[in-house]
Design a protein around this motif. Sequence first.
Motif, mmCIF file in Angstrom:
data_model
loop_
_atom_site.group_PDB
_atom_site.id
_atom_site.type_symbol
_atom_site.label_atom_id
_atom_site.label_comp_id
_atom_site.label_asym_id
_atom_site.label_seq_id
_atom_site.Cartn_x
_atom_site.Cartn_y
_atom_site.Cartn_z
ATOM 1 N N ASN A 1 5.483 38.399 65.061
ATOM 2 C CA ASN A 1 3.947 37.918 65.122
ATOM 3 C C ASN A 1 3.787 36.287 64.753
ATOM 4 O O ASN A 1 2.649 36.562 64.354
ATOM 5 C CB ASN A 1 3.175 38.813 65.376
ATOM 6 C CG ASN A 1 3.355 39.846 66.495
ATOM 7 O OD1 ASN A 1 3.099 39.597 67.064
ATOM 8 N ND2 ASN A 1 1.896 41.106 66.632
ATOM 9 N N ARG B 1 -6.107 51.339 58.007
ATOM 10 C CA ARG B 1 -6.095 51.283 58.853
ATOM 11 C C ARG B 1 -7.559 50.424 59.270
ATOM 12 O O ARG B 1 -7.404 49.510 60.623
ATOM 13 C CB ARG B 1 -6.686 52.227 59.481
ATOM 14 C CG ARG B 1 -5.650 53.162 59.982
ATOM 15 C CD ARG B 1 -6.165 54.855 60.445
ATOM 16 N NE ARG B 1 -6.450 55.393 61.689
ATOM 17 C CZ ARG B 1 -5.486 54.753 62.523
ATOM 18 N NH1 ARG B 1 -4.626 54.902 62.708
ATOM 19 N NH2 ARG B 1 -6.108 54.613 63.790
ATOM 20 N N VAL C 1 -9.966 40.612 68.408
ATOM 21 C CA VAL C 1 -9.466 41.569 67.253
ATOM 22 C C VAL C 1 -7.806 41.507 68.044
ATOM 23 O O VAL C 1 -6.500 41.429 66.242
ATOM 24 C CB VAL C 1 -9.688 43.128 67.551
ATOM 25 C CG1 VAL C 1 -9.402 43.342 69.062
ATOM 26 C CG2 VAL C 1 -9.354 43.989 67.215
ATOM 27 N N ILE C 2 -7.442 41.074 68.830
ATOM 28 C CA ILE C 2 -5.906 41.124 68.789
ATOM 29 C C ILE C 2 -5.208 39.576 67.634
ATOM 30 O O ILE C 2 -4.637 40.087 68.119
ATOM 31 C CB ILE C 2 -5.531 40.792 70.269
ATOM 32 C CG1 ILE C 2 -6.375 41.640 72.016
ATOM 33 C CG2 ILE C 2 -4.258 40.193 70.847
ATOM 34 C CD1 ILE C 2 -6.061 42.885 71.601
ATOM 35 N N ALA D 1 6.892 43.509 63.549
ATOM 36 C CA ALA D 1 5.870 43.134 62.467
ATOM 37 C C ALA D 1 6.421 41.836 62.623
ATOM 38 O O ALA D 1 5.104 40.662 62.487
ATOM 39 C CB ALA D 1 5.834 44.183 61.725
ATOM 40 N N ARG E 1 -5.010 41.152 64.551
ATOM 41 C CA ARG E 1 -3.853 42.318 64.453
ATOM 42 C C ARG E 1 -2.605 41.430 64.350
ATOM 43 O O ARG E 1 -1.444 41.908 63.990
ATOM 44 C CB ARG E 1 -4.190 43.274 65.173
ATOM 45 C CG ARG E 1 -4.808 44.396 65.485
ATOM 46 C CD ARG E 1 -4.732 45.513 66.700
ATOM 47 N NE ARG E 1 -5.811 46.352 66.180
ATOM 48 C CZ ARG E 1 -6.618 46.925 67.344
ATOM 49 N NH1 ARG E 1 -6.220 46.674 68.568
ATOM 50 N NH2 ARG E 1 -7.709 47.135 67.319
ATOM 51 N N GLN E 2 -2.294 40.326 64.864
ATOM 52 C CA GLN E 2 -1.552 38.962 65.324
ATOM 53 C C GLN E 2 -0.959 39.014 63.843
ATOM 54 O O GLN E 2 0.363 38.868 62.633
ATOM 55 C CB GLN E 2 -1.070 38.392 66.420
ATOM 56 C CG GLN E 2 -0.968 39.241 67.703
ATOM 57 C CD GLN E 2 -0.734 38.236 69.125
ATOM 58 O OE1 GLN E 2 -1.012 36.815 69.076
ATOM 59 N NE2 GLN E 2 -0.727 38.582 69.492
ATOM 60 N N ASN F 1 -6.340 46.349 59.310
ATOM 61 C CA ASN F 1 -5.899 46.064 60.780
ATOM 62 C C ASN F 1 -6.512 46.175 61.678
ATOM 63 O O ASN F 1 -6.515 46.081 63.267
ATOM 64 C CB ASN F 1 -4.180 46.911 61.294
ATOM 65 C CG ASN F 1 -3.885 46.262 61.932
ATOM 66 O OD1 ASN F 1 -3.780 47.343 63.137
ATOM 67 N ND2 ASN F 1 -2.799 45.816 61.989
ATOM 68 N N ARG F 2 -8.063 47.079 60.767
ATOM 69 C CA ARG F 2 -8.991 47.269 62.465
ATOM 70 C C ARG F 2 -8.483 48.230 63.663
ATOM 71 O O ARG F 2 -9.119 47.993 64.085
ATOM 72 C CB ARG F 2 -9.635 46.251 62.974
ATOM 73 C CG ARG F 2 -11.011 46.529 63.521
ATOM 74 C CD ARG F 2 -11.509 44.730 64.115
ATOM 75 N NE ARG F 2 -13.136 45.332 64.617
ATOM 76 C CZ ARG F 2 -13.976 43.925 65.664
ATOM 77 N NH1 ARG F 2 -13.356 43.437 65.740
ATOM 78 N NH2 ARG F 2 -14.429 44.603 66.116
ATOM 79 N N LEU F 3 -7.338 48.691 63.144
ATOM 80 C CA LEU F 3 -7.217 49.794 64.021
ATOM 81 C C LEU F 3 -8.579 51.029 63.765
ATOM 82 O O LEU F 3 -8.456 51.949 64.659
ATOM 83 C CB LEU F 3 -5.746 50.668 63.791
ATOM 84 C CG LEU F 3 -4.711 50.229 64.089
ATOM 85 C CD1 LEU F 3 -3.171 50.371 64.345
ATOM 86 C CD2 LEU F 3 -4.613 50.408 65.834
ATOM 87 N N MET G 1 0.818 45.649 60.907
ATOM 88 C CA MET G 1 0.693 46.757 60.070
ATOM 89 C C MET G 1 2.029 47.361 59.914
ATOM 90 O O MET G 1 2.824 47.328 61.813
ATOM 91 C CB MET G 1 -0.104 47.459 60.811
ATOM 92 C CG MET G 1 -0.550 49.257 59.917
ATOM 93 S SD MET G 1 -1.887 49.399 59.741
ATOM 94 C CE MET G 1 -1.851 51.310 59.268
#
Lengths: 216, 257
Positions: free
Chosen positions: A152, A49, A74-75, A149, A78-79, A52-54, A83
Amino acid sequence: METPRLQTHNLSLVRNGRPVLHDVNITIQPAEIVCLIGPSGGGKSSLLRCLNRLTEPPPNTVFINGKEMTTMDVIALRQQVGMVFQSPALFSGNVADNVGYGAMLRKRPLSPAAIIDLLKMADLPADYAHRPITELSGGEAQRVGLARALANKPQTLLLDEPTSALDPDSRLHIRQTISKLRRELGLTILWVTHHIDEMHEIIDRVIVLENGQVNG
Amino acid sequence: MTIPPEALFRIVAAFVLVLAAALVSRWQTLDLEKQIITASVRAFLQLIAIGYALTFVFEADNPFAILLILAIMTTIAGYTAGQRGDGVRHSGYVALAAISFGSILTLGSLVLFGIFNFTAQQIIPIAGMVIGNSMNVCSLVMGRVRDEVNGRSGEIEAALALGANGRQAARPHLRAALHSGMTPIVDSTKTVGLIQLPGAMTGMILAGISPLEAVQLQIIVMYMLIGAASFTGLATVWLSYRQFFTPHHQLLLGESK
């Protein structure tokens, strides 16, 4: 020497007053497949996590392609670092809605041909595109999660026990797919699993995380 | 001005029903008798107090006094709805802001369109209905947003992990929350007059106003309550889902409040 795809530097994390990760240092090179194992509650999911910076890591502890994570958008991050979860958590609608979700967010919808390509990448038949997600088996749903996933075009995939609820045949199928994706797309994979005995033929290394610390 | 003895007698006679309810509770060991009596006595005192306060305000008819009363009503509504928003961070502020938004917009429109005059006698009873209704909508919507976000955390985090921002990730589930807040008022608007006569209309008819005059006002009231519900519901959704996300589009669960 090549810049590592993922790197953590003394990553420590406390959640609800309890230490979850303690001085975790890992380095993962491009196109490596690394297995992350360890007892439940050992910090595996928390580490994923953070990558992926969740979950927010402390500054200067996580680096993606050499860049300090908390300075990145952050967006976009995550691309770049996709995950896949233990439960595929598909969105309502059909398979194409799910696979095209990321592109739809960016207001650049995928063509039907692009969706079929992604389904093929995840080893799903092309005619699945319009299948409602309620009609998928567990293994198929997990493949849709994988195709979603992949849409992306990530450099790295974090897999959080994606096969734990699947039967041995489906697990083998997913392993073969992941191995192919690394070969064809040069994907870097960090894979949390409890089925380490089945992984040896496709993985490069194993990292053991116990009580929030890397062992061995 | 005081309550005439015959009115007091009617109230005491009606209190027999409360005693009956308390006896039923005792007999069936529901353990509600204390609450029934306390609630009824409390209602009596609150309403008598408000009766005197309103008489005073109506006679004074000062715009500042009206605004002060509206502010007090909104604050109490915000506090009450906020208490129901357990599990939503800053639920009291969310409720206060959402109820204020819905009520100001609705009451402002009513005054602006000349439907009601800004006099104590017209605005305060109308505001009571608008604010009370907004409070119920706010409680319902806030609770539902919380349940949706908690129940759908897997899908929400999957969406975040794919590059959705908090709003995009929560959006499909917020629709359900808004729907739940709007449904009661839409349903009661659909069946108004068929199942029960609304309170305001019943009151007017009992007070001797002709039914046709009473329905005119009731129609306006229903429309006004639909408007207030949608404004408050939207504001509640908009403000409460944000309480579940960090500025970096991370879902906060178990850490809220």
